[in-house]
Design a protein around this motif. Structure first.
Motif, PDB file in Angstrom:
ATOM      1  N   PRO A  67      36.570  40.262  37.664  1.00 55.73           N
ATOM      2  CA  PRO A  67      37.567  39.636  37.922  1.00 55.73           C
ATOM      3  C   PRO A  67      38.656  40.404  38.848  1.00 55.73           C
ATOM      4  O   PRO A  67      39.497  39.592  39.432  1.00 55.73           O
ATOM      5  CB  PRO A  67      38.373  39.770  36.415  1.00 55.73           C
ATOM      6  N   CYS A  68      38.665  41.555  39.114  1.00 53.88           N
ATOM      7  CA  CYS A  68      39.300  42.163  40.133  1.00 53.88           C
ATOM      8  C   CYS A  68      38.628  42.810  41.494  1.00 53.88           C
ATOM      9  O   CYS A  68      39.141  42.674  42.752  1.00 53.88           O
ATOM     10  CB  CYS A  68      40.024  43.613  39.570  1.00 53.88           C
ATOM     11  N   ARG A 128      46.550  35.959  44.935  1.00 52.58           N
ATOM     12  CA  ARG A 128      46.353  35.911  43.539  1.00 52.58           C
ATOM     13  C   ARG A 128      47.363  36.673  42.932  1.00 52.58           C
ATOM     14  O   ARG A 128      46.857  37.838  42.763  1.00 52.58           O
ATOM     15  CB  ARG A 128      44.828  35.662  43.431  1.00 52.58           C
ATOM     16  N   ASN A 186      47.061  43.656  28.146  1.00 60.41           N
ATOM     17  CA  ASN A 186      45.720  43.364  27.704  1.00 60.41           C
ATOM     18  C   ASN A 186      45.773  42.745  26.149  1.00 60.41           C
ATOM     19  O   ASN A 186      44.479  42.615  25.701  1.00 60.41           O
ATOM     20  CB  ASN A 186      44.782  44.553  28.000  1.00 60.41           C
ATOM     21  N   TRP A 239      38.860  34.848  27.763  1.00 64.76           N
ATOM     22  CA  TRP A 239      39.186  36.141  27.547  1.00 64.76           C
ATOM     23  C   TRP A 239      38.852  37.045  28.657  1.00 64.76           C
ATOM     24  O   TRP A 239      39.290  38.261  28.736  1.00 64.76           O
ATOM     25  CB  TRP A 239      38.471  36.613  26.290  1.00 64.76           C
ATOM     26  N   ARG A 281      48.690  38.435  40.086  1.00 63.05           N
ATOM     27  CA  ARG A 281      48.303  38.917  38.600  1.00 63.05           C
ATOM     28  C   ARG A 281      49.464  39.953  38.041  1.00 63.05           C
ATOM     29  O   ARG A 281      50.048  40.589  38.839  1.00 63.05           O
ATOM     30  CB  ARG A 281      46.911  39.562  38.493  1.00 63.05           C
ATOM     31  N   ALA A 334      40.239  37.764  31.474  1.00 63.25           N
ATOM     32  CA  ALA A 334      41.314  38.344  32.132  1.00 63.25           C
ATOM     33  C   ALA A 334      41.834  39.670  31.478  1.00 63.25           C
ATOM     34  O   ALA A 334      42.509  40.491  31.912  1.00 63.25           O
ATOM     35  CB  ALA A 334      42.267  37.361  32.561  1.00 63.25           C
ATOM     36  N   ALA A 335      41.368  39.639  30.228  1.00 67.85           N
ATOM     37  CA  ALA A 335      41.818  40.487  29.058  1.00 67.85           C
ATOM     38  C   ALA A 335      40.552  41.560  28.537  1.00 67.85           C
ATOM     39  O   ALA A 335      40.032  41.045  27.513  1.00 67.85           O
ATOM     40  CB  ALA A 335      42.677  40.106  28.013  1.00 67.85           C
ATOM     41  N   PRO A 336      40.058  42.440  29.401  1.00 73.88           N
ATOM     42  CA  PRO A 336      38.565  42.909  28.992  1.00 73.88           C
ATOM     43  C   PRO A 336      38.414  43.416  27.705  1.00 73.88           C
ATOM     44  O   PRO A 336      37.465  43.303  27.018  1.00 73.88           O
ATOM     45  CB  PRO A 336      38.351  43.869  30.129  1.00 73.88           C
ATOM     46  N   LEU A 337      39.577  44.209  27.345  1.00 73.83           N
ATOM     47  CA  LEU A 337      39.418  44.603  25.940  1.00 73.83           C
ATOM     48  C   LEU A 337      39.366  43.628  24.687  1.00 73.83           C
ATOM     49  O   LEU A 337      38.702  43.677  23.738  1.00 73.83           O
ATOM     50  CB  LEU A 337      40.272  45.752  25.555  1.00 73.83           C
ATOM     51  N   ARG A 378      31.274  47.293  26.857  1.00 74.34           N
ATOM     52  CA  ARG A 378      32.287  46.379  27.530  1.00 74.34           C
ATOM     53  C   ARG A 378      31.351  45.544  28.721  1.00 74.34           C
ATOM     54  O   ARG A 378      31.978  44.443  29.260  1.00 74.34           O
ATOM     55  CB  ARG A 378      33.379  47.202  28.201  1.00 74.34           C
ATOM     56  N   LEU A 420      32.219  43.496  34.313  1.00 64.47           N
ATOM     57  CA  LEU A 420      33.683  43.738  33.936  1.00 64.47           C
ATOM     58  C   LEU A 420      34.690  43.954  35.272  1.00 64.47           C
ATOM     59  O   LEU A 420      35.426  43.669  35.415  1.00 64.47           O
ATOM     60  CB  LEU A 420      33.749  44.817  33.219  1.00 64.47           C
TER      61      LEU A 420
END
Lengths: 567, 125
Positions: free
Chosen positions: B116-117, A496, A296, B9, A498, B11-14, B102, B113
């Motif tokens: 995405p998943c 998908r 991340n 961004w 990941r 995909a990269a939450p933080l 967030r 948030l």
């Protein structure tokens, strides 16, 4: 451990030599940024040589190609993702606690490390930035030495080294091979004591690797499942056992800085408590960083592993905190080109993920010889358009036509658990991540898997022509893997892939002690789990042994906790 | 370095939070008393200083500050216990301790948030 491979060499092994030469450390980066002028001793957070070197780097008129990634600061050049720690004065410390061993991170290697250290007599603290222990996945693998031939163990080691394109440290792979059975059994036992329903699946889960080069193998395979129960729940159970053994857990406490003396020895960790106050944890025997990967941290990720720039992440908060701590303590990153793990066991059955059905990209085009395993598919799907998406397509006859393929077919009734449009109850899955579909026409299926209907129809037509001809003149797939897509209903699993983990890390020796840029152990600093380097080396994490990653985390946590406790 | 949009961004939450910190910083730097166009709090008459303090320093508002008005995290989780399919304020990733920032953005559109998943279609206020 095999004695044949434990000779104490004075020279570093080839793996270590290569990382020292091509990896990234404070010294190597400064040397590059400052034109080689900064190779002075840079240990200690307030080292004067570092300041001088940084100042030179800052004044370089043409800092060179490295400058694109970093900037020079008062304490030395840094990459943007490696912020120099601000000195924290004692007056800012709210309280100081002293332990024998301090573990940073409560995951699949941190919790075992803490419990192992406690069982070996140490007074242990775990500091964890999240509110509880966290981990992912279900399966953890170890070798059962009692049921394995010695030649088989060595053959497996050789296979795993080959899986890593011969770029790993064989000593660490061998260490896993000879200690993992004991470690995984121990995790199963201790997690069960904490209330986990974990089971040992033994060799049953490893059917594809029961013989290696003709030699027999047996396995210990922990399984924290079925979904939605995962190893995260398992590590929370293990943490309960650890608490009973005397380990103290400090949650919501991110580590912000290592405490290091001028000789470079690590004395402890400074963390931030929920009120924003600093707490100093002194560690008389050592600090074990078990902070996980950095998926991340976009800048760090783009730098070390640009392949995954457009691919999604499966985890949160893996920001590479431990990498920053170890780097500023003098540690060395493995060279650029880190090993990645990408898959999707949620959209459809895991047992069908490698079955070579017709596979199409996000638009509906065939793009690969489908015998490529799911764990490698990401290499074809790196672009922002596909971004890890592809679909497996098959027809009503799949149960008979693919019956002899490797893998395990799930019948239509079972597939319903993976169908978001099916109203039935969902068992053994993450209901919010299932993505399998059924339709009476190819065009309808295309809409459900979010592909272009005309494109998919054309792809299926062409594929059926190839199947009829008996030869895959487009991608060369073997003829026994060619089955037509003719009979309704048609099925599609929209996978998908990941990023689950980045499995490369920082240079360690066989005690999992961090090494500095001269290849010397950094006293008091140990790195385990995905923060530790040297275990992999290939482009992708291998699925040769299911659960190798968690098995490695448990094993090295278990061994390192014991080692540090006995120092 | 190229500018990176919030969408990239995702995909990269933080990392997304870091972008937000930029947004919040801009707000912190705005003159006191001048309502931010994007501020729901300002619409209710809450001043910049009530969240950002009076130091004038650019900084994201810490969660603790949110809780001074909105209550303890456990109480908040109890109030959303019936949200389907999952309680966003008590989850397997972060328990009750997710950073408010967030999902809930004050000076930009809020975001989900989970999306995405997971197929959790919350409307995030």
């Amino acid at each position: 451990m095999s004695q044949d491979h434990l000779k104490e060499d004075k020279e570093p092994d080839p793996y270590t030599q290569q990382v020292l030469e091509s990896g990234l450390s404070r010294r190597s980066f400064l040397a590059r940024a400052a034109g080689g002028a900064a190779a002075a001793g840079l240990f200690g957070l307030s080292g004067a040589p570092a300041l001088a070197a940084g100042a030179r780097a800052a004044k370089t008129p043409n800092p060179g190609p490295d400058a694109a990634f970093g900037k020079s600061a008062d304490g030395g050049a840094t990459l943007s993702f490696l912020p120099k720690p601000r000195p924290i004065h004692d007056r800012e410390i709210k309280r100081t606690l002293t332990f024998d061993v301090v573990v940073v991170g409560a995951g699949a290697s941190g919790v075992p490390a803490a419990l192992s250290a406690a069982e070996n007599g140490a007074k242990v603290a775990v500091i964890q930035k999240a509110p509880f222990a966290l981990s992912q996945g279900n399966t953890g693998a170890g070798v059962d030495l009692a049921t394995s031939e010695k030649a088989g163990v060595e053959a497996l080691v050789a296979r795993l080294i080959a899986d890593s394109n011969h770029r790993c440290n064989p000593k660490l792979v061998r260490q896993w091979a000879y200690h993992s059975g004991e470690a995984v059994k121990w995790v199963v036992d201790r997690a069960r004591q904490g209330g986990s329903p974990v089971v040992d699946q033994g060799s049953g889960a490893q059917r594809a690797i029961l013989k290696v080069n003709g030699y027999g193998m047996g396995y210990v395979t922990s399984f924290f499942g079925p979904k939605p129960y995962t190893t995260g729940d398992g590590m929370r159970a293990l943490a309960k056992t650890a608490e009973k053994a005397g380990v103290r857990f400090f949650y919501n406490m991110p580590a912000v800085q290592l405490v290091q003396n001028k000789a470079g020895e690590i004395l402890g960790v400074i963390a931030k408590d929920p009120d924003g106050q600093y707490v100093k944890f002194l560690a008389t025997k050592g600090v074990i960083l078990a902070t996980g990967d950095y998926q991340n941290n976009k800048a760090m990720s783009d730098y070390f592993i640009p392949d995954v720039k457009h691919l999604g992440r499966k985890q949160l908060d893996r920001n590479g905190d431990g990498f920053v701590l170890a780097y500023w303590a003098g540690g060395v990153f493995e060279p650029i080109g880190h090993t990645k793990m990408l898959h999707d066991f949620d959209a459809g059955p895991a047992s069908m993920c490698d079955m070579p059905f017709l596979a199409v990209d996000r638009k509906g085009r065939r793009f690969v010889n489908e015998t490529v395993e799911m764990s490698l598919m990401n290499n074809y799907l790196k672009d922002p358009g596909n971004a890890g998406h592809y679909s497996q397509i098959f027809d009503a006859d799949y149960m008979t036509q693919a019956a002899k393929w490797p893998g395990k077919l799930v019948p239509p009734e079972g597939l319903k658990h993976y169908m978001p449009d099916d109203p039935g109850a969902k068992k053994g899955v993450f209901a919010s991540q299932v993505n399998t579909h059924v339709a009476d026409t190819i065009e309808d299926l295309a809409r459900k898997i979010e592909a272009d209907p005309a494109t998919l129809a054309a792809t299926v037509k062409r594929y059926n022509e190839l199947v009829a001809s008996g030869k895959d003149s487009d991608f060369g797939k073997p003829s026994d893997r060619l089955v037509p897509v003719l009979k309704a209903p048609f099925y599609g699993i929209h996978r998908r892939v990941r990023l689950s983990a980045i499995c490369s890390g920082m240079l360690v020796d066989e005690n999992h002690q961090a090494l500095d840029a001269d290849g010397r152990p950094i006293k008091g600093l140990f790195l385990v789990g995905n923060l530790g380097g040297g275990f992999y080396g290939g482009v992708d994490y291998p699925l040769t042994v299911f659960g190798l990653s968690l098995g490695r985390c448990y094993t090295f946590g278990y061994l390192t906790g014991r080692h540090v406790a006995k120092l | 370095m190229n500018r990176i949009t919030a969408r990239q961004w995702a995909a990269a939450p933080l990392a997304a939070l870091l972008v937000l910190m930029g947004a919040a910083s801009a707000a912190a730097a705005a003159p006191q008393g001048k309502a931010d166009r994007m501020s729901k709090h300002a619409d209710k008459g809450i001043t910049c200083a009530q969240c950002h303090g009076k130091t004038g320093k650019k900084a994201v508002v810490p969660k603790k500050q949110c809780l001074t008005c909105h209550g303890e995290t456990k109480d908040l989780a109890a109030r959303t216990a019936d949200v389907k399919p999952n309680n966003p304020h008590e989850n397997r990733h972060l328990g009750t301790e997710a950073d408010c920032n967030r999902c809930h953005h004050e000076h930009a559109a809020s975001e989900n948030l989970c999306l995405p998943c997971h197929a959790f279609n919350f409307q995030v206020p």
